[in-house]
Design a protein around this motif. Structure first.
Motif, short mmCIF file in Angstrom:
data_model
loop_
_atom_site.label_atom_id
_atom_site.label_comp_id
_atom_site.label_asym_id
_atom_site.label_seq_id
_atom_site.Cartn_x
_atom_site.Cartn_y
_atom_site.Cartn_z
N ILE A 79 0.88 -1.04 -0.09
CA ILE A 79 -0.08 -0.05 0.09
C ILE A 79 0.94 1.07 0.01
O ILE A 79 1.88 1.38 0.82
N LYS A 94 0.21 5.36 -0.03
CA LYS A 94 -0.71 6.59 0.13
C LYS A 94 -0.56 7.60 -1.18
O LYS A 94 -1.64 8.15 -1.74
N GLU A 125 -5.49 -4.34 -5.36
CA GLU A 125 -4.64 -3.52 -5.86
C GLU A 125 -5.34 -2.43 -6.28
O GLU A 125 -4.79 -0.95 -6.28
N ALA A 159 -6.47 -0.49 -3.67
CA ALA A 159 -5.32 0.28 -3.05
C ALA A 159 -5.02 1.59 -3.78
O ALA A 159 -4.19 2.55 -3.14
N TYR A 196 -9.96 2.32 0.67
CA TYR A 196 -8.45 2.58 1.10
C TYR A 196 -8.31 1.73 2.64
O TYR A 196 -7.23 1.15 2.75
N ALA A 223 -8.20 -2.02 1.86
CA ALA A 223 -6.76 -2.42 1.54
C ALA A 223 -5.80 -2.40 2.47
O ALA A 223 -5.13 -3.25 2.58
N LEU A 224 -5.81 -1.29 3.38
CA LEU A 224 -5.00 -1.44 4.52
C LEU A 224 -5.01 -2.81 5.51
O LEU A 224 -4.06 -3.34 5.93
N ARG A 259 -2.98 -5.58 3.60
CA ARG A 259 -1.58 -5.40 3.04
C ARG A 259 -0.85 -6.59 3.36
O ARG A 259 -1.14 -7.32 4.26
#
Length: 356
Positions: free
Chosen positions: A169, A171, A275, A278, A333, A336-337, A340
């Protein structure tokens, strides 16, 4: 701790199994362990015998663990029991083959481009069951497959463990806000019955009728069949990219604010979906079990079902709803975290250490 990752796949493979093993191996190295990756595209039976011989040659200093795809570690499981070696074997389940063969039987023959052969069913499935019986644990990439295995092999249910796929990930690469322009769409994956690319193309074609500037980029398809070529039918809004290095995929997620997956089956949580999330893509996906484990409808993605017209209507309506797009991206997001790579490596590390 010394861990071998082994699979009968080409050394330069870019598929999900290779990505999963390479990612977990690299993560364990960062956590202070030693690892070795053994990939070979040779004959399946030759590979499993060679892997067993490698183990015997290292008998004075054997690995603590061999994590082998499916039944690729079958011979090793026998040797460990026979010679009472300290090495433990983990079955890496990235799609249980019994489930795959049952799904193949339910589909029309013309859809299944490369079905499981009778030889594979006669040899590999019994070896797979034997490996499951003799191994120390079975690492599955989805909760739905863990449940299926526990239900079908209740005597071995304590062996069934969950280690899903994880992604890196950043940002800096995340697309915030509500902008979905230009309306570019992305599909990722090979042209197989599992990925169901025909359905994704048909959904896109209907969306493009009401969104004239829409384009579809199909990345990593490999060679495509005549049936898919006929559906594309020279449509200039659709571009096929047969091959792409996984390390270069970021540019496609950044180029395309929308992602479509119409898969019929995924053996693990889709790397491409994770992905895309992310990177802040709005993910439109089918309703299969593995995907529903990571996508909550109207929260961090959109479930579009199996109907082409209704799916296209859903996609078109979302493109016009800026508030929903921003909401989905924010939650994507966070999802996705939770998925990870370092979290999944920690999960695997804890499992391996606890069983030594």
């Amino acid at each position: 701790m010394l861990v071998w990752f082994a699979a009968c796949i080409p050394e330069n493979s870019k598929g999900g199994i290779a990505r999963s093993m390479r990612g977990l191996s690299g993560g364990l190295l960062q956590r202070g362990h030693r690892t070795k990756i053994i990939f070979s595209g040779s004959n399946y039976l030759i590979f499993t015998l060679r892997l067993g011989i490698k183990l015997l040659l290292c008998a004075t200093n054997p690995p603590d663990w061999i994590i082998a795809r499916s039944s690729d570690g079958a011979f090793c499981t026998v040797l460990v029991k026979l010679f009472r070696l300290k090495t433990r074997i983990a079955l890496h389940n990235h799609g249980w083959e019994e489930i795959v063969t049952k799904q193949e039987k339910q589909l029309p023959g013309k859809i299944v481009l490369h079905p499981t052969t009778w030889k594979a069913r006669a040899i590999r499935l019994p070896l797979l069951r034997m490996t499951l019986s003799l191994c120390s644990c079975c690492l599955s990439g989805t909760l739905s497959e863990v449940r299926w295995l526990k239900n079908n092999y209740p005597r071995l249910e304590k062996k069934m463990l969950y280690v899903p796929n994880g992604v890196s990930i950043s940002k800096e690469n995340f697309r915030f806000g509500s902008n979905v322009r230009p309306p570019f769409f992305l599909t990722v994956g090979g042209h197989t019955w599992k990925k169901n690319l025909e359905h994704a193309v048909n959904v896109f074609k209907e969306v493009s009728v009401v969104t004239p500037r829409a384009r579809l980029f199909m990345v990593g398809t490999g060679s495509i069949s005549r049936s898919l070529a006929d559906i594309i039918d020279g449509n200039k809004s659709i571009e096929v990219i047969p091959e792409e290095d996984p390390l270069q995929m970021s540019k496609w997620y950044e180029k395309c604010p929308c992602f479509i997956s119409c898969s019929r089956y995924e053996g693990g949580h889709s790397f491409a979906i994770l992905e895309a999330m992310a990177h802040g893509c709005v993910v439109f996906t089918s309703t299969i079990d593995s995907t529903r484990e990571i996508i909550t409808n109207n929260e961090n993605g959109i479930l579009i079902g199996n109907e082409i017209s209704s799916g296209a209507m859903i996609v078109a309506s979302v493109l016009e709803n800026n508030e929903l797009v921003a909401h989905i991206r924010h939650n994507a997001y966070k999802a996705a975290l939770r998925n990870r790579l370092d979290r999944q490596v920690y999960r695997l590390d804890r499992i391996l250490c606890s069983q030594l």
